[in-house]
Write a protein that holds these residues in place. Structure first.
Motif, PDB file in Angstrom:
ATOM      1  N   HIS A  43      10.228  -4.972 -16.257  1.00  0.00           N
ATOM      2  CA  HIS A  43       9.501  -3.710 -16.279  1.00  0.00           C
ATOM      3  C   HIS A  43      10.322  -2.613 -15.610  1.00  0.00           C
ATOM      4  CE1 HIS A  43       6.601  -6.931 -16.671  1.00  0.00           C
ATOM      5  NE2 HIS A  43       5.824  -6.107 -17.336  1.00  0.00           N
ATOM      6  N   PRO A  44      11.504  -2.328 -16.181  1.00  0.00           N
ATOM      7  CA  PRO A  44      12.396  -1.332 -15.563  1.00  0.00           C
ATOM      8  C   PRO A  44      11.840   0.084 -15.651  1.00  0.00           C
ATOM      9  CG  PRO A  44      13.219  -1.955 -17.736  1.00  0.00           C
ATOM     10  CD  PRO A  44      12.060  -2.864 -17.432  1.00  0.00           C
ATOM     11  N   GLN A  99      22.977   4.539 -30.045  1.00  0.00           N
ATOM     12  CA  GLN A  99      22.461   4.685 -28.680  1.00  0.00           C
ATOM     13  C   GLN A  99      21.065   4.071 -28.565  1.00  0.00           C
ATOM     14  OE1 GLN A  99      24.044   7.051 -30.309  1.00  0.00           O
ATOM     15  NE2 GLN A  99      25.655   7.820 -28.972  1.00  0.00           N
ATOM     16  N   ARG A 100      20.220   4.393 -29.541  1.00  0.00           N
ATOM     17  CA  ARG A 100      18.844   3.865 -29.500  1.00  0.00           C
ATOM     18  C   ARG A 100      18.835   2.358 -29.624  1.00  0.00           C
ATOM     19  NH1 ARG A 100      14.652   8.098 -32.081  1.00  0.00           N
ATOM     20  NH2 ARG A 100      14.967   9.539 -30.381  1.00  0.00           N
ATOM     21  N   ARG A 101      19.728   1.850 -30.453  1.00  0.00           N
ATOM     22  CA  ARG A 101      19.841   0.401 -30.616  1.00  0.00           C
ATOM     23  C   ARG A 101      20.186  -0.244 -29.274  1.00  0.00           C
ATOM     24  NH1 ARG A 101      20.137  -2.678 -35.116  1.00  0.00           N
ATOM     25  NH2 ARG A 101      20.869  -4.678 -34.341  1.00  0.00           N
ATOM     26  N   ALA A 102      21.113   0.403 -28.567  1.00  0.00           N
ATOM     27  CA  ALA A 102      21.534  -0.125 -27.257  1.00  0.00           C
ATOM     28  C   ALA A 102      20.368  -0.090 -26.266  1.00  0.00           C
ATOM     29  CB  ALA A 102      22.727   0.678 -26.725  1.00  0.00           C
ATOM     30  N   ILE A 103      19.553   0.953 -26.341  1.00  0.00           N
ATOM     31  CA  ILE A 103      18.403   1.085 -25.434  1.00  0.00           C
ATOM     32  C   ILE A 103      17.381  -0.017 -25.723  1.00  0.00           C
ATOM     33  CG2 ILE A 103      16.435   2.560 -24.816  1.00  0.00           C
ATOM     34  CD1 ILE A 103      18.426   4.967 -25.446  1.00  0.00           C
ATOM     35  N   ILE A 104      17.139  -0.266 -27.017  1.00  0.00           N
ATOM     36  CA  ILE A 104      16.195  -1.325 -27.398  1.00  0.00           C
ATOM     37  C   ILE A 104      16.719  -2.684 -26.933  1.00  0.00           C
ATOM     38  CG2 ILE A 104      15.163  -2.547 -29.365  1.00  0.00           C
ATOM     39  CD1 ILE A 104      15.033   0.220 -30.781  1.00  0.00           C
ATOM     40  N   GLN A 105      18.033  -2.863 -27.079  1.00  0.00           N
ATOM     41  CA  GLN A 105      18.664  -4.113 -26.634  1.00  0.00           C
ATOM     42  C   GLN A 105      18.446  -4.313 -25.123  1.00  0.00           C
ATOM     43  OE1 GLN A 105      20.917  -6.052 -28.897  1.00  0.00           O
ATOM     44  NE2 GLN A 105      20.514  -7.600 -27.334  1.00  0.00           N
ATOM     45  N   VAL A 106      18.631  -3.239 -24.363  1.00  0.00           N
ATOM     46  CA  VAL A 106      18.432  -3.308 -22.909  1.00  0.00           C
ATOM     47  C   VAL A 106      16.991  -3.711 -22.598  1.00  0.00           C
ATOM     48  CG1 VAL A 106      18.231  -1.885 -20.812  1.00  0.00           C
ATOM     49  CG2 VAL A 106      20.270  -1.704 -22.244  1.00  0.00           C
ATOM     50  N   LEU A 107      16.038  -3.084 -23.290  1.00  0.00           N
ATOM     51  CA  LEU A 107      14.621  -3.382 -23.046  1.00  0.00           C
ATOM     52  C   LEU A 107      14.290  -4.819 -23.403  1.00  0.00           C
ATOM     53  CD1 LEU A 107      13.025  -0.124 -24.441  1.00  0.00           C
ATOM     54  CD2 LEU A 107      12.893  -0.907 -22.074  1.00  0.00           C
TER      55      LEU A 107
END
Ligand code: ZN
Ligand code: ZN
Length: 148
Positions: free
Chosen positions: A35-36, A21-29
Motif C-alpha cells: 500500500h505505497p 511510463q504508465r506501464r512501469a507504474i502499473i508494474q510497480v503497483l
C-alpha cells in the motif's frame, strides 16, 4: 496475458493512454502490495525509468483510481495509500512500524442499520484494525519487561 497487460488493455479500452511510463507504474503497483504512497510509487518507478516525472505518476494514479483499477485508501495516516487489490478487504495497520496488511472480511457482518439511516446511499466503506504486528508486539512486551 500478464496482469500488467490486462490492466493496460483495460486502460486502453476506456480510452486512456498507455505509455511506457504508465506501464512501469502499473508494474510497480503490481509488485508492491505494501500500500505505497504516491511518493513511494514515484521513487520506485524512477528506479526503472530515471526520467519519470512526479506529475506522470500522480496523473496515472489518479486515472487508475478513477476507472476503479486501483483503490485510493485513506487509512487515517498522513498520506493516501494506493492499493492494487480492489476487492472487498479490510486493513491491519501496525502503530509501531507502519506495516499495512490486507485481510479478508465479511461485508455482510457489517451491515448498515438501514432503519437508522433511510435513503443513505453507500459508495465506500473501509474497515481498519489498528494495533501491533507480531514482531512489534513482542518487542513492546520485552521493553515493558526490561523496564520493570
Ligand atoms: Zn509492526
Ligand atoms: Zn489493501
Amino acid at each position: 496475458m500478464t496482469f500488467v497487460d490486462d490492466l493496460c488493455a483495460q486502460l486502453r479500452a476506456r480510452g486512456r493512454r498507455v505509455t511506457p511510463q504508465r506501464r512501469a507504474i502499473i508494474q510497480v503497483l503490481q509488485e508492491d502490495h505494501s500500500h505505497p504512497t504516491a511518493e513511494q510509487v514515484f521513487a520506485r518507478a524512477r528506479r526503472v525509468m530515471p526520467d519519470m516525472s512526479r506529475a506522470t505518476v500522480y496523473n496515472a494514479l489518479h486515472e487508475l483510481v478513477e476507472i476503479g483499477m486501483v483503490r485510493e485508501v485513506d487509512l487515517g495516516l498522513r498520506e493516501r495509500h494506493y492499493d492494487i487489490t480492489t476487492g472487498e478487504h479490510a486493513h491491519l495497520i501496525c502503530l509501531e512500524c507502519g506495516h499495512i496488511e490486507d485481510v479478508p472480511y465479511d461485508p455482510d457482518a457489517l451491515a448498515l442499520p438501514r432503519e437508522r439511516v433511510p435513503g443513505f446511499e453507500v459508495v465506500d466503506c473501509s474497515v481498519v484494525f489498528r494495533g501491533y504486528c507480531p514482531a512489534c508486539a513482542s518487542r513492546v512486551e520485552n521493553q515493558d519487561r526490561a523496564s520493570e
